[in-house]
Design an enzyme around this catalytic site. Structure first.
Site, PDB file in Angstrom:
ATOM      1  CG  HIS A 128     -24.615  16.951  -0.978  1.00 34.15           C
ATOM      2  ND1 HIS A 128     -24.514  16.171  -2.113  1.00 34.15           N
ATOM      3  CD2 HIS A 128     -24.482  18.248  -1.385  1.00 34.15           C
ATOM      4  CE1 HIS A 128     -24.341  16.961  -3.159  1.00 34.15           C
ATOM      5  NE2 HIS A 128     -24.311  18.227  -2.757  1.00 34.15           N
ATOM      6  NE  ARG A 184       0.780 -15.293   0.979  1.00 32.19           N
ATOM      7  CZ  ARG A 184       2.081 -15.016   1.154  1.00 32.19           C
ATOM      8  NH1 ARG A 184       2.776 -14.480   0.164  1.00 32.19           N
ATOM      9  NH2 ARG A 184       2.669 -15.243   2.307  1.00 32.19           N
ATOM     10  CB  ILE A 236      -0.269 -10.433  -5.625  1.00 30.85           C
ATOM     11  CG1 ILE A 236      -0.580 -10.711  -4.150  1.00 30.85           C
ATOM     12  CG2 ILE A 236       1.202 -10.061  -5.817  1.00 30.85           C
ATOM     13  CD1 ILE A 236       0.270 -11.791  -3.518  1.00 30.85           C
ATOM     14  CG  ASP A 271      -2.934 -16.088   4.976  1.00 31.20           C
ATOM     15  OD1 ASP A 271      -4.038 -15.545   5.197  1.00 31.20           O
ATOM     16  OD2 ASP A 271      -2.065 -15.574   4.239  1.00 31.20           O
ATOM     17  CE  LYS A 285      -2.551  -2.771  -0.476  1.00 30.04           C
ATOM     18  NZ  LYS A 285      -2.513  -4.236  -0.451  1.00 30.04           N
ATOM     19  N   GLY A 324      -0.107 -14.360 -13.448  1.00 32.31           N
ATOM     20  CA  GLY A 324      -1.251 -14.312 -12.530  1.00 32.31           C
ATOM     21  C   GLY A 324      -1.834 -12.911 -12.478  1.00 32.31           C
ATOM     22  CB  ALA A 325      -4.422 -11.118 -14.243  1.00 38.02           C
ATOM     23  N   GLY A 326      -4.264 -11.913 -10.592  1.00 37.07           N
ATOM     24  CA  GLY A 326      -5.095 -11.893  -9.387  1.00 37.07           C
ATOM     25  C   GLY A 326      -4.826 -10.616  -8.615  1.00 37.07           C
TER      26      GLY A 326
END
Ligand code: FAD
Ligand code: NAD
Length: 475
Positions: free
Chosen positions: A451, A279, A192, A319, A58, A188-190
């Site tokens: 608003h 992963r 990450i 994980d 980030k 890999g177009a995930g």
């Protein structure tokens, strides 16, 4: 120092360290063991998330997004600047400082909560014993009443394109580049791939992404995925779907990647290659013989809905167990387990775990996609509101994307919310809270939104589900 603890947590990432802190808050004696080592050999709590995942990615996303905006957006505001460039070393230094502040923060939190930090390897032995091996090799055996396993995950490697730490790297390596590769390949177009591909593309790399699946972002709502693909194309990410990688070779400082798609055998030459194909759970040397803790065929520690393993008083979170590999999912599990150990009410609501992809536009969702609801056989209504119709988004020069609310026809319950656009990751929190309390779309419709804010787009999307939107024609 005593070797007896009420709770020993193995793993100090975003699943393990919150478990340790909450257990200490619950007046239990706690030790948290963590073996993380950085490239420079330094040790740090925080696991993948703080050291090599959420936080450093980030930091780089923010820096690269600012550069991109300075180059492409300032003009629209009438801001005149000279040539804008990037000092990669300064950017990386800023990132390293943020990481260090975050990881040192955990030690301070442990001190304040009374958690004993132990840096080294933990191994569960039968009888709720834990063998601790410090980094200098010294061993101790700890006796626990409860053990929480939070050993995390590691990147998957592609056998035909093995990591070499230099030209073919995992996501951690891709966070550490000290210059901008001219040509960057990403397998890999995930999540990450998209986040780190965006970072280096904005900094100037030509980025080609090879994705095995024929569909883009299949886990997201189809309408969001379609919109996202359009914007990533505009950014210049060359995303090639249905690309089966056959191998990668490094020669003379270049990587040649072979792949096959519907046009046949293809070859791609890049300066660096990032492999981001998912992963897998990490449990190396974690479990001695006879502990009673089982691991499934994919390597996940087997747990029930409350994160209990098959062994009495041994729990597992984050994980290394089933479910999405997300820091906030692990945190909720860690905290819930620490409360359950103390005899308090604890439950993780797996139905409302938000997902965020920190690209530009940002993508966030919670609950079911429109397709999933339709496949479940439940009738649903859908409300959409484009950010192009939001005064705040236009003022921010960020009119891309939309908010989408999927609600049940029978009782109006909100079943899913999908956002692509500015600050989507922040906006989704309102939807998560609404769904946590089983809110209806009417509840959201009747909630006053300030608003001009981006959150009005979510309000209007909820109204649009009943064709009552004010700021956009109802269809
Ligand atoms: P980990 O963070 O992997 O921590 C496990 C810790 O346990 C490690 O420090 C490890 O060294 C230690 N350990 C393992 N075995 C032992 C042992 N036997 N003894 C002692 N210590 C041990 N998720 C999000 O929610 N948001 C994001 O924005 C996000 N961005 C990401 C970006 C990248 C590039 C990557 C790679 C991941 C990202 N993730 C993100 C995923 C997130 O990092 C993980 O879901 C999260 O870190 C998992 O937490 P954990 O505590 O289960 O495991
Ligand atoms: P992922 O599952 O998101 O994406 C991997 C992609 O690689 C998939 O699209 C898959 O089809 C593709 N793939 C697999 N094998 C391939 C092959 N041989 N050739 C080409 N493509 C192939 O995994 P990831 O991007 O590696 O991320 C890992 C985990 O980290 C994810 O579970 C994610 O939740 C987590 N993460 C989260 C965030 C976030 O929350 N913002 C950010 C980064 C990572």
């Amino acid at each position: 120092m005593s070797d007896e603890f009420d709770v020993v947590v193995i793993g100090g990432g975003p699943a393990g360290y919150p478990a340790a802190i909450r257990a200490a808050q619950n007046k239990l004696s706690v030790a948290c063991i963590d073996e993380w080592k950085n490239y420079d050999g330094s040790t740090a709590f925080g696991g993948t998330c703080l050291n090599a995942g959420c936080i450093p990615s980030k930091a780089l996303l923010e820096s690269s997004e600012l550069l991109h905006r300075a180059q492409h957006e300032f003009k629209a505001h009438g801001i005149q600047v000279g040539e804008v460039g990037i000092d990669v070393a300064a950017m990386q230094k800023r990132k390293a400082t943020i990481v260090r502040q975050s990881t040192q923060g955990i030690l301070a939190l442990f001190k304040s909560a009374g958690v004993t930090p132990l840096q080294g390897h933990g191994r569960l032995l039968p009888g709720l014993k834990v063998e601790f091996t410090a980094h200098d090799g010294a061993k101790r055996t700890l006796q626990a009443k409860h053990v929480v396993l939070a050993s995390g995950s590691q990147p998957m490697e592609l056998k035909s394109a093995p990591f070499d730490g230099e030209r073919i790297v995992d996501s951690w390596g891709a966070l550490e580049f000290d210059d901008v590769p001219k040509r960057l390949g990403v397998i890999g177009a995930g999540v990450i791939g998209l986040e780190l591909g965006s970072v280096w593309r904005r900094l100037g790399s030509e980025v080609v992404m090879l994705e095995a699946l024929p569909d883009f972002l299949p886990m997201a709502d189809a309408q969001v995925a379609k919109e996202a693909l359009k914007h990533f194309g505009k950014l210049g990410l060359d995303i090639r779907l249905g690309a089966k990688v056959t191998g990668a070779k490094v020669s003379k400082g270049k990587v040649t990647v072979g792949y096959a798609d519907d046009k046949g055998e293809q070859s791609l030459a890049v300066d660096r290659l990032v492999v981001a194909i998912g992963r897998r759970p990490y449990t190396r040397d974690l479990l001695a013989e006879g502990t009673g803790v089982e691991v499934d065929e994919r390597g996940f520690i087997k747990v029930d809905d409350h994160c209990k393993t098959g062994a009495a008083n041994v729990w597992a979170v984050g994980d290394c167990v089933r479910g999405p590999m997300l820091a906030h999912k692990g945190k909720e599990e860690g905290v819930a387990v620490a409360d359950a150990i103390a005899g308090l009410y604890a439950e993780v609501n797996y139905k409302v775990i938000p997902s965020v992809i920190y690209t530009a536009p940002e993508i966030a969702w919670v609950g079911l996609t429109e397709k999933q609801v339709k496949e479940s056989g439940r009738a649903c209504k859908v409300g959409n509101f484009p950010f192009a119709a939001s005064g705040r988004a236009r003022a921010m020069e960020a009119p891309a994307g939309f908010c989408k609310v999927v609600a049940a026809v029978d009782d109006d319950e909100i079943l899913g919310v999908h956002i692509i656009g500015p600050m989507a990751g922040e906006l989704i929190a309102e939807a998560v809270l609404a769904m946590e309390y089983s809110a209806s779309s009417e509840d959201l419709q009747r909630t006053i939104h300030a608003h001009p804010t981006l959150s009005e787009a979510l309000h209007e999307a909820a109204l649009s589900a009943d064709k009552r939107a004010i700021d956009f024609p109802n269809r």
